[in-house]
Design a protein around this motif. Structure first.
Motif: not given
Lengths: 270, 270
Positions: A74, A169-170, A196, A199-200, A202-203, B166, B169-170, B196, B200
């Protein structure tokens, strides 16, 4: 070789050089590891400025044909925007190769029209059982453009993008978001609970920009921690659910993921 | 009481009713748990349609003053948009109370101008050591508007929002994203690696809509798994880094989080 995220273990560097020497004994490939790759500063391979400087120096150096990223981890979102602002014309002639966290940087280069950003294995994959095959795949692509290294799906001549879901997503809505209209978007994930991933997706599928893609292909979703109780849907069911709700064509599987089979996906038209 | 995400354990329901009966022995509060709260379907308290139906029935029932969510978990993004499309005028007179995953639904109600969405403790908090105090705080707010239950920071009379990082963010860029211009945005997190949280906050502070807020306050960032090596920055350093890069005023701490001290934050002007 630079590491915009986490540091590379020294043995990974040595193994990569040995692999390249054995596969290309006549010096067809010369790899330079920037010392930054092995620096450690908290979570990162050096602080933001150190990682920016190493990337900018490699990208702007006309003696290199490619910038190969050492591993993910990261850190790319912390340095990408500032680094790209410092690139000069020599950066435009290069291939940039990596995946996972590096997607944030690759997509930003793609947006800026700089060089040839490519999803594919990195030296850090040496750590996997049988990982040399993955690293050799990227070498074969970089050295000779090996067509067998490429992800094999074809959807007309649509341009392509490949991302880790959490990373895409980010960057949605940020300056690092790539242009996606008309592209086939390949998405993979690793080490995330299925809720998760849900959820990702969805986003991702809710973004207007993503709804302009030609379609989505699903790479491997691996090392999913056990959900208690079981989530109730598997990866492809989750993907199809969100594609249907968003009106995005689901095009099937893609041969990418956090594993040794991970194939090469040049961003755009290869 | 409905549960748009995960199911409630039966003892949580019983303990909540017992707490309400002991605090309000003259029947000042009557709590109805929809049977949906205790249903289990994979990860969720019933499938999407079941959770939508329970929420819509409660919201549209004029005999209820409030819809209190049973717990978070995950699932609000799967049902919020469809559920809100089915609300009738009786839904507009109610308070909607919850936090964590429920933020996705609360923000969508806020965007739609329906009722009074409020961040605050839920019956699921009974599971925490000393959790009855948190649940009692929401009851005191719901029954008598207890001012001591409210998050105490004041930034002029700016409207406020409170979110799990989170979850916010979503929903960015999705139909569930709340209006944020001029608001004080309070953000908390739980159980996430610091890298993370950093990612975010890159995402959140990069959004043009978030850059229109009056400022950000940092709630508690708790139960952070150990990073190896240590991330190198603590929560407030990470927040200040991203606020500075984005040009967003950082206003200090907020008294919210996944814990028994979690205070009440009505969305908008309270």
């Amino acid at each position: 070789m630079v590491a915009p995220g986490g540091r590379i273990a020294p043995e990974v560097g040595q193994e990569t050089l040995a692999l390249a020497a054995s596969l290309y004994p006549n010096g067809e490939v010369q790899i330079h590891f920037d010392p930054q790759c092995f620096v450690s500063q908290g979570h990162f391979a050096g602080d933001d400025e150190t990682r920016i400087n190493a990337f900018v120096a490699a990208a702007n150096d006309p003696s290199f044909d490619a910038v190969w990223f050492g591993r993910g981890g990261y850190g790319a979102v912390r340095m990408a925007e500032k680094a790209i602002a410092r690139l000069r014309p020599a950066a435009g002639g290069k291939t940039y190769l990596g995946y996972s966290d590096m997607g944030a940087l690759l997509g930003a280069l793609y947006k800026a029209g700089i060089g040839k950003p490519v999803h594919g294995p990195m030296p850090g994959d040496m750590k996997r059982e049988g990982g040399a095959a993955a690293v050799a795949r990227s070498l074969a692509y970089l050295v000779g453009g090996d067509a067998s290294a490429l992800e094999p799906s074809r959807d007309g001549d649509a341009p392509r993008l490949a991302y880790n879901m959490a990373v895409l997503s980010s960057v949605l809505g940020s300056p690092l978001e790539p242009p996606m209209g008309g592209h086939v978007l390949m998405l993979e994930e690793v080490g995330e609970y299925m809720y998760r991933t849900d959820r990702y997706l969805f986003h991702i599928t809710s973004a207007a920009s993503v709804r302009s893609v030609a379609g989505i292909r699903l790479g491997r979703v691996s090392a999913v921690p056990a959900n208690d109780p079981d989530f109730g849907l598997i990866d492809e069911e989750v993907m199809i659910h969100w594609c249907e709700r968003a009106g995005i064509p689901y095009l099937g599987r893609a041969d990418i993921g956090h594993d040794i089979e991970n194939k090469i996906v040049p961003f755009g038209r290869s």
